[in-house]
Scaffold this motif. Sequence first.
Motif, PDB file in Angstrom:
ATOM      1  N   PRO A 154      69.214   8.595  65.866  1.00 14.02           N
ATOM      2  CA  PRO A 154      68.042   8.147  65.433  1.00 14.02           C
ATOM      3  C   PRO A 154      67.832   7.773  63.696  1.00 14.02           C
ATOM      4  O   PRO A 154      68.434   8.571  63.101  1.00 14.02           O
ATOM      5  N   ARG A 155      67.110   6.588  63.658  1.00 14.74           N
ATOM      6  CA  ARG A 155      66.917   6.211  62.340  1.00 14.74           C
ATOM      7  C   ARG A 155      66.050   7.150  61.575  1.00 14.74           C
ATOM      8  O   ARG A 155      65.191   6.407  60.548  1.00 14.74           O
ATOM      9  N   VAL A 156      65.834   8.382  61.523  1.00 20.13           N
ATOM     10  CA  VAL A 156      64.946   9.309  60.872  1.00 20.13           C
ATOM     11  C   VAL A 156      65.639  10.284  60.253  1.00 20.13           C
ATOM     12  O   VAL A 156      65.054  11.415  59.578  1.00 20.13           O
ATOM     13  N   LEU A 157      66.903  10.579  59.942  1.00 18.31           N
ATOM     14  CA  LEU A 157      67.874  11.468  59.699  1.00 18.31           C
ATOM     15  C   LEU A 157      68.183  11.365  58.113  1.00 18.31           C
ATOM     16  O   LEU A 157      68.402  10.256  57.917  1.00 18.31           O
ATOM     17  N   SER A 158      68.073  12.392  57.338  1.00 21.84           N
ATOM     18  CA  SER A 158      68.574  11.979  56.095  1.00 21.84           C
ATOM     19  C   SER A 158      70.182  12.112  55.870  1.00 21.84           C
ATOM     20  O   SER A 158      70.904  12.559  57.226  1.00 21.84           O
ATOM     21  N   LEU A 159      70.867  11.785  54.942  1.00 23.45           N
ATOM     22  CA  LEU A 159      72.256  12.025  55.103  1.00 23.45           C
ATOM     23  C   LEU A 159      72.675  13.227  55.120  1.00 23.45           C
ATOM     24  O   LEU A 159      73.694  13.553  55.764  1.00 23.45           O
ATOM     25  N   ALA A 160      72.240  14.122  54.495  1.00 28.00           N
ATOM     26  CA  ALA A 160      72.451  15.742  54.698  1.00 28.00           C
ATOM     27  C   ALA A 160      72.522  16.142  56.116  1.00 28.00           C
ATOM     28  O   ALA A 160      73.169  16.824  56.507  1.00 28.00           O
ATOM     29  N   GLN A 161      71.251  15.544  56.857  1.00 28.36           N
ATOM     30  CA  GLN A 161      71.300  15.926  58.263  1.00 28.36           C
ATOM     31  C   GLN A 161      72.398  15.251  58.977  1.00 28.36           C
ATOM     32  O   GLN A 161      72.637  15.936  59.898  1.00 28.36           O
ATOM     33  N   VAL A 162      72.576  13.872  58.839  1.00 28.21           N
ATOM     34  CA  VAL A 162      73.802  13.380  59.702  1.00 28.21           C
ATOM     35  C   VAL A 162      74.968  14.061  59.395  1.00 28.21           C
ATOM     36  O   VAL A 162      75.694  14.437  60.258  1.00 28.21           O
ATOM     37  N   GLU A 163      75.361  14.510  58.137  1.00 30.78           N
ATOM     38  CA  GLU A 163      76.332  15.223  57.695  1.00 30.78           C
ATOM     39  C   GLU A 163      76.613  16.661  58.526  1.00 30.78           C
ATOM     40  O   GLU A 163      77.682  17.183  59.165  1.00 30.78           O
ATOM     41  N   HIS A 164      75.290  17.179  58.668  1.00 33.32           N
ATOM     42  CA  HIS A 164      75.056  18.630  59.377  1.00 33.32           C
ATOM     43  C   HIS A 164      75.520  18.270  60.858  1.00 33.32           C
ATOM     44  O   HIS A 164      76.514  19.188  61.419  1.00 33.32           O
TER      45      HIS A 164
END
Length: 344
Positions: A154-164
């Motif tokens: 979903p388009r609600v995650l920060s870059l750090a969250q995507v990386e996690h």
Amino acid sequence: MIHAESPVSAAPPIELVCPAGSLPALKAAVDLGADCVYLGFRDATNARNFAGLNFDDAAIAQGIAYAHARGRKVLLALNTYPQPETSALWRSAIDRAAAAGIDAVILADPGLMRYAADNYPDLRLHLSVQGSATNAEAINFYQRQFGIARAVLPRVLSLAQVEHVVDNTDVEIEVFGFGSLCVMVEGRCALSSYVTGESPNTHGVCSPAKAVRWQQNPRGLESRLNGVMIDHYTPQENASYPTLCKGRFEVNDETYYAVEEPTSLNTLELLPKLLAMGVRAVKIEGRQRSPAYVAQVTRVWREALDQCLHNTARYAVKPDWMAELNTLAEGQQHTLGAYHRAWK
């Protein structure tokens, strides 16, 4: 850019996934460098169920043949939720996809995943953004239960969250790179059905065309959704398609875009970071848009991806790329969305 006339065996480090609402759009995407094209059937099984869009069986057969001859993949968006009285329509869509030779089906509903996994074990399954999986634990659950090979975040995650997420799952991760934004976690939105009574999760569209009205008056242009005024535009403003989340509202004596501004996501500058994280695919939104839009966006993104892959350290976004994409963006403006957390 791949121009081979026969299927390729090796997948690129990161795939460009482009939309197709019609056969001309599919051909434009393939010709200009999309690695994958995604499309939907002409019914409520997909979340872009607009009149005049999408594919019947004959068009899908032509599209698959065209893409496969050039080494590209075709994905089917089967991303709405079956309804009790018409659930056979969704199962039939799985059958049709498997028979047609679709490369992967993009699913949101667990019941459909089970049906696909049980009946077509060789059919590749992707978890749709409508499945609302925002963490690795959820994605790994879908992998264990149904063999999901890829998940669209979903388009609600920060870059750090995507990386996690990428670091904590073996499932391929796909992110949105360009196109309309959704402020909600997709698949969990009730706001869009508040005025129309029809949810995109079941009817396949946020604002059904039958509910949209435009009215010109001496003050400018009004957009209405099922009789409710969503926005008012002066003659100098660009009007956008009315959705409740992108309307202007009066809040504490201030009138503004209280939920979400009509602007498009554009993450060209993030390509080196996405590549370094191990993101496997970047998706372009816009199956409801024209073949000309698909061609223009695909060409720019193919050039940018190729340059990033060729020399990541020296990659830089060209001003003419941004200028060209801004002509296609909502409100002719762009944002990094949740990746940057810059909203009000």
